[in-house]
Design a protein around this motif. Structure first.
Motif, PDB file in Angstrom:
ATOM      1  N   ASP A   1      11.606  43.244  38.140  1.00 36.66           N
ATOM      2  CA  ASP A   1      12.981  42.724  38.147  1.00 36.66           C
ATOM      3  C   ASP A   1      14.004  43.805  38.463  1.00 36.66           C
ATOM      4  OD1 ASP A   1      11.142  41.461  36.194  1.00 36.66           O
ATOM      5  OD2 ASP A   1      12.743  39.973  35.998  1.00 36.66           O
TER       6      ASP A   1
ATOM      7  N   GLU B   1      10.867  36.638  45.348  1.00 35.31           N
ATOM      8  CA  GLU B   1      11.572  37.105  44.149  1.00 35.31           C
ATOM      9  C   GLU B   1      10.866  36.632  42.880  1.00 35.31           C
ATOM     10  OE1 GLU B   1      15.694  36.019  44.521  1.00 35.31           O
ATOM     11  OE2 GLU B   1      16.129  37.875  45.616  1.00 35.31           O
TER      12      GLU B   1
ATOM     13  N   ARG C   1       9.402  39.167  39.936  1.00 36.33           N
ATOM     14  CA  ARG C   1       9.678  39.029  38.498  1.00 36.33           C
ATOM     15  C   ARG C   1       8.390  38.876  37.705  1.00 36.33           C
ATOM     16  NH1 ARG C   1      13.909  35.781  40.835  1.00 36.33           N
ATOM     17  NH2 ARG C   1      15.905  36.894  40.633  1.00 36.33           N
TER      18      ARG C   1
END
Length: 220
Positions: free
Chosen positions: A204, A195, A199
């Motif tokens: 995102d 994750e 990002r």
């Protein structure tokens, strides 16, 4: 960076969790082999098995023969079942994200180095596999990652240009091959790191699909 229109997933150690040590212990018990000869022979022939050069029967007989033993038909069936169990663990946060992508209408696919009997066993056990738009199983196309043709097969199956596909795999050589095929790619180690990388790449929005969907439905 090109827009992501489809996400392509490796199965082992991405959609699945770590292999089940209890299932490996069963394989050792069935064969009666010590760890070193079993592990050596299993991995010596596993790529050929994944690729479809060997089927389940020939793989296990070759593995047994290399370790100096002979297996019976009953042992063969037990070994196939235990091997499927070995790779049956799941990765819950990744599967939750897969479901959010699918609900949002983003195409999803599996590109896995997987042998014949294991594909049958895992699909019988994990019904969520059927929700993917396309599956590329190495044994079925007689190619295996990182061979370039298997990435082309997956892109064609997803009906998506390679540059609009995000590929996720745990092995560096498979990521390099995906990049060479024109895909975007992220090497997976754990979900938190994944994750963070998403990002960092400005992706995102793909991680926030659950929230966006709920908001549109008046739930937030």
């Amino acid at each position: 960076m090109n827009t992501i229109q489809a996400v392509l997933f490796d199965y082992g150690m991405v959609l699945s969790g770590s292999p089940d040590p209890a299932a490996w212990a069963r394989i050792r018990s069935i064969t009666g082999l010590a760890e070193e000869p079993l592990s050596h022979e299993y991995w010596a022939h596993r790529h050929a098995y994944d690729r479809g050069d060997l089927n389940a029967e020939s793989f296990w007989h070759k593995t047994a023969s290399g370790a100096g033993i002979v297996i019976t038909p009953a042992q063969l069936a037990d070994l196939i079942a235990a091997d499927t169990d070995y790779w049956s663990t799941i990765n819950p946060p990744m599967l939750a994200w897969v479901e959010s992508l699918q609900r949002a209408g983003i195409r999803t696919g599996i590109l896995s180095n997987m042998p014949d009997a294991m594909e049958v066993g895992l699909r019988a056990r994990h019904q969520w596999i059927e929700a993917f738009d396309h599956h590329t199983w190495s044994h079925a196309v007689n190619r295996a990652k990182p061979e370039p043709e298997i990435y082309q097969h997956a892109a064609e199956g997803l009906q998506t240009p390679p540059e609009n596909i995000l590929f996720i795999d745990d092995k560096a050589e498979n990521i390099a091959a995906a990049l060479a095929a024109g895909m975007q790619a992220i090497q997976y180690s754990d979900h938190t790191t994944f994750e963070q990388e998403m990002r960092a790449r400005g992706l995102d929005s793909l991680l926030q699909l659950e929230r966006h969907s709920a908001s549109q439905n008046g739930k937030l």
